[in-house]
Structure formats: C-alpha cells, structure tokens
Design an enzyme around this catalytic site. Structure first.
Site, PDB file in Angstrom:
ATOM      1  N   CYS A 324       0.828  -1.219   0.000  1.00 27.40           N
ATOM      2  CA  CYS A 324       0.000   0.000   0.000  1.00 27.40           C
ATOM      3  C   CYS A 324       0.853   1.256   0.000  1.00 27.40           C
ATOM      4  O   CYS A 324       1.837   1.327   0.734  1.00 27.40           O
ATOM      5  CB  CYS A 324      -0.844   0.075   1.260  1.00 27.40           C
ATOM      6  SG  CYS A 324      -1.886  -1.327   1.527  1.00 27.40           S
ATOM      7  N   ARG A 424     -12.742   0.761  -5.410  1.00 27.44           N
ATOM      8  CA  ARG A 424     -12.045   0.433  -4.158  1.00 27.44           C
ATOM      9  C   ARG A 424     -11.425   1.703  -3.564  1.00 27.44           C
ATOM     10  O   ARG A 424     -11.197   1.802  -2.365  1.00 27.44           O
ATOM     11  CB  ARG A 424     -10.938  -0.577  -4.473  1.00 27.44           C
ATOM     12  CG  ARG A 424     -10.423  -1.272  -3.257  1.00 27.44           C
ATOM     13  CD  ARG A 424      -9.380  -2.321  -3.565  1.00 27.44           C
ATOM     14  NE  ARG A 424      -9.122  -3.046  -2.344  1.00 27.44           N
ATOM     15  CZ  ARG A 424      -8.382  -2.590  -1.360  1.00 27.44           C
ATOM     16  NH1 ARG A 424      -7.771  -1.426  -1.476  1.00 27.44           N
ATOM     17  NH2 ARG A 424      -8.234  -3.272  -0.246  1.00 27.44           N
TER      18      ARG A 424
END
Ligand code: XMP
Length: 496
Positions: A324, A424
């Site tokens: 991430c 998302r």
C-alpha cells in the site's frame, strides 16, 4: 486470565495501544508482555468465530488478484481458515471461482456426472477425461438410477468396443437424499463401495456421496452446514447496475458464505448507502471494510441500522499493507494495530457480537498475537500468502531465487486489468495507491500456515492466554528504538 472484563471499560483497547495518548502505533511499535500460564500448551485453542461461522485458524487470505483465487480459497478453507476471492474480474469469473470452491469437497456432490445405458466406449472415455472423474451413475430415459459404471469396469483390452449397459453394475445400492454424514459413512462401509447415489422417493438421482469426500483428511476444514468448504468474496460497495451482472451476482449470492466489501476506506456516505442496498437485495452476510477509527465504527454500529443478521464484522486497517502507498499518496492512514484497538472499543461498547478482522501490515507470526491483544477476532493477510504455490501467477527466478508477483489492488498493474475494482479507491482513477513487486516463493500454503500457527500458539502460551478471546487481555507495551533492535537478533558478526 479473563478476570479483567474489558466490556466494562470503554477505553480498554485504546488505552492499551496508547491511541488515548495521541499515538497511532503499528505492530513494530509494540510488544506483548508475558502472562501467567495455568494450562497445558497442548490445550491452547486458536479457534475463532465470525457470526455463525467457525474457523480453526483465525487467518484469512486477502481479496487480491495475486493472492486469492480458487486454489488458494480451497486450500485456506481445507486448513481451517478462509480464502476471500478477489473482485478484479467480471462477475461471471467470480461466480465460476466460487462454484469451484463450493464443489471442491462437498459431502454431497449435487452436479453428478451421468451416462446412459446406450452410451458407447468412446463417449464414456471422453466424458471421463472431460469431467476428470472415474465413474458415472447410469440413468434411464426417465432419469431413474439403473446402474453405476467406473474405470474398474472398463475392459482390460482398451480397443474393445462396448455399451454402458454391458459393463455397468446394475441396480446399485442407493440412499435417501435425507441421509446424514454419519449414516453415509456407515452405509459405505457396510456395502464396501466407493460411491453412494442419493435418490428421491421416485428413484430419481439427486446427489452422490463418494468415500473420498468423507475421508477426514482435513479435520480442521472450514465448512458450511452442508459440509461444503466456506468461501469468502470481495465485493464492490454498490449493487451491479447492469441487469446481466445483477443476475450473476444473485447466483453468487446463493453460493458464497461471506461477502467482504473491498474498499480502502468505506466510511463514506455513498458506500454505506450502497452496502445497505446490497443487504436489502441479497442474503449473504457481510464483513464491512475497511475502516480505521473508533468514530467510523461507532457511526456504522449506531447510525446506519444495518440488520444484525447481515452485518457480521468490521475489517480494519488503512494504508498499512505491504503493497500500500495510500498514506504516502494521500497522507491518510490508520495502521492496523491502531485501527484494531479503536474499532474493538466501539464493538465492545455498541455490539459485542460483531467480529473484528485486522487486515494488512502483518509481517511475522508475532504480529498475529499483537492483533489479537489489540482486540481482533481474526486476521487477514496478502503478504503471508502471495508467494505460495496456491496463489495465482507463475514462479519466476531473479538472481537464482524463486519469486512470485505480489501487487496492490490500487497499483497501476492491477488497474490495467480493467475497471472492476476502481471503486475500491476514491474517484481519482489515475493515482496509484499500491505497488507491484516480487515476493519470495515460499512453497505450499500448508507450510506457511503451520509456521504462523506455531508462532501464534507459542505466543498464547507465553502470554498466558488459552484462547483468542483470552488473548484480548494480554498486556501491550510500546517499545523504544533500542528495544526494537534488542528484540531481533543483534550484536553478532553479521548483525551489528
Ligand atoms: P499485506 O500487508 O498483507 O496487506 O500485504 C494486504 C491488505 O492491503 C490492502 N490492499 C491495499 N491497500 N493499496 C492500499 O492502500 C493497495 O493497492 C492495496 N491492495 C490491497 C487490503 O486490505 C489487503 O487485504
């Protein structure tokens, strides 16, 4: 252990992890303290529950396209955890993956491979290859069971021509469709056969039980009430708008066990409204995520009126995954340890039946117990499993080492697959919020799980907790930079 009742303390987990004092700590910032152990290490249990579902292992594989597809989902469920299939693909592909998981080890096979008495040797051999099975139930023209034919019945001379009716075992022993698993085991033993067709009162075929599927090879497997493997699925926070997709989504809904809304930050009006609509139109219970703060959990549990039987759990952590870069790109994040403690307090305060899944940022088996001590009921990881045999993708070699690709669902590479999972993230479609890289190939997921569980079990013993619930009482302390160096191998020739 267990005397300190956290349900009476609204700040129990936040105080433990110092979020009360303004810190957003991560796994590496803390350690768990040893506790008094008054039980035998062999009596430690790492079982957990998410709503009505029980798991022998509190570890789930992430809904990512380099982590969980059919093979991973089957293996995770066989071992006692749960695989959550990703959503970076069309709905019909998701349906086909879910179908395969639900059929993988079913105690009763519902879609039985059949032949007719006048089928020829060529047709039978072709079907055996096509379906990958070694036997068929033989049906007459009214779909009534009249025989069984297996590979063992085929003539030794492979060129010999035959019709099914010449070689089949006639009038096989069948059982009622209402047979229990225990009765089926007894019956198959009594008749010394491999296959037991199930029929209704008109002798029509309704299913098949095979000895292979009854073998307790995987005693810890996560199963539904019909004995099929449990399967999770990552979903968008909105119902499909296209009618064909909606139809497929409804079929998925009939099969899958738990939906996981797969959103980086679900604490958004539109997403929560979308999830409400999904709950109103489907039957599958939902784990809602991800969120990262007490405030978000409090609002979801008190202001949104999600039905109790539909909202199973909350999944937490934002920007903490190994792939991430959300926090780098946007400045916003909620480390998984911090988010777990925040949301655990809200759950204790407003609805202790809700499960808490700590998602992302777990690097070592020691991080598992830290997540449980902070209030989690289960954990989710992509990092642990992306390098396994069962993850999608090929094994590559770099500098003589075997590797596999692991990519964030917000990486440019994952987004290039299509727009399936664009929602998302926020509406800015071009900003990458994840990266793609290689991870070492680590072999079968069973080996990885064994190591993780051993670390977790030993951690529970040291912490003086016999169960995951008791682990929530394990004390946590912040460690210093020096403490961190000391807790790893140090002052050796190759580790200064
Ligand atoms: P680990 O640490 O196991 O984390 O690699 C897996 C979790 O990370 C989330 N995820 C992402 N988060 N950008 C993000 O900010 C991404 O591209 C991305 N892809 C996955 C997800 O929650 C997963 O379970």
């Amino acid at each position: 252990m267990g005397k300190n009742n956290f349900s009476n303390d609204n700040y129990f987990f936040r105080r433990k992890t110092e979020s009360e004092n303004g810190y957003a700590l991560t796994f590496d910032d803390i350690l768990c303290l040893p506790g008094y152990t008054d039980f035998d290490p062999k009596d430690v249990s790492i079982d957990t529950t998410i709503g009505p579902f029980s798991f022998k292992l509190p570890i789930f594989s992430a809904a990512m396209d380099t982590v969980t597809e059919t093979e991973m989902a089957i293996q995770m469920a066989l071992l006692g955890g749960l695989g959550v299939i990703h959503r970076n693909c069309p709905y019909d592909r998701q349906l086909s993956m879910v179908k395969k998981v639900k059929r993988a080890r079913s105690f009763i096979v519902r879609e039985v491979a059949t032949v007719h008495p006048t089928d020829t040797d060529v047709q039978v051999k072709l079907k055996m290859e096509q379906f990958g099975v070694s036997g068929f139930v033989v049906l007459d023209e009214n779909d009534k069971v009249i025989g069984i034919v297996t590979a063992r019945d085929l003539p030794y001379d492979q060129n010999k021509k035959f019709l099914v009716k010449d070689i089949m075992t006639k009038n096989p022993i069948c059982a009622s469709e209402k047979i229990s698993q225990k009765q089926a085991i007894q019956k198959l033993y009594e008749i010394r056969k491999e296959k037991l067709p199930l029929v209704n009162k008109d002798n029509e075929l309704v299913g098949l039980i095979t000895r292979k599927d009854l073998r307790p090879e995987f005693p810890d497997a996560s199963k539904d009430k019909d004995g099929r493997l449990l399967c999770g699925l990552g979903i968008s926070p909105t119902l499909p708008s296209n009618p064909m997709d909606l139809e497929t989504f409804k079929k998925i809904d009939e099969l899958v066990d738990i939906f996981f809304t797969d959103v980086a930050d679900v604490y958004k009006r539109d997403d929560l409204n979308g999830i409400k609509a999904i709950m109103e139109n489907t039957q599958t219970p939902i784990v809602l995520g991800n969120i990262g703060t007490f405030e978000a959990a409090e609002a979801i549990l008190t202001k949104w009126d999600f039905p109790d039987d539909k909202l199973l759990g909350l999944k937490v952590g934002m920007g903490s995954g190994s792939i991430c870069i959300t926090t780098i790109q946007t400045g916003i994040g909620a480390p998984t340890l911090f988010a777990t403690a925040e949301v655990a307090d809200a759950i204790q305060m407003y609805n202790p039946k809700i499960a808490l899944i700590a998602d992302g940022g777990l690097k070592n088996s020691g991080d598992l117990i830290k997540a449980f001590a902070a209030g989690a009921d289960a954990t989710m990881s992509g990092h642990f499993f992306a390098g396994c045999t069962e993850s999608p993708g090929y094994i590559d070699t770099i500098g003589g080492r075997k590797v596999k690709v692991y990519r964030g669902m917000g990486s440019k590479e994952a987004r290039a697959t299509g727009t399936y999972a664009f929602d998302r993230y926020s509406n800015v479609k071009k900003l990458a919020e994840g990266v793609s890289d290689y991870v070492p190939f680590v072999g079968d997921v069973s080996g990885v799980m064994e190591q993780l569980c051993e670390g977790l079990r030993n951690g529970l013993v040291y912490g003086g907790a016999q169960t995951i619930q008791q682990a929530k009482h394990i004390k946590i302390r912040k460690i210093t930079h020096a403490g961190k160096i000391e807790s790893s191998a140090h002052d050796l020739l190759s580790r200064k």
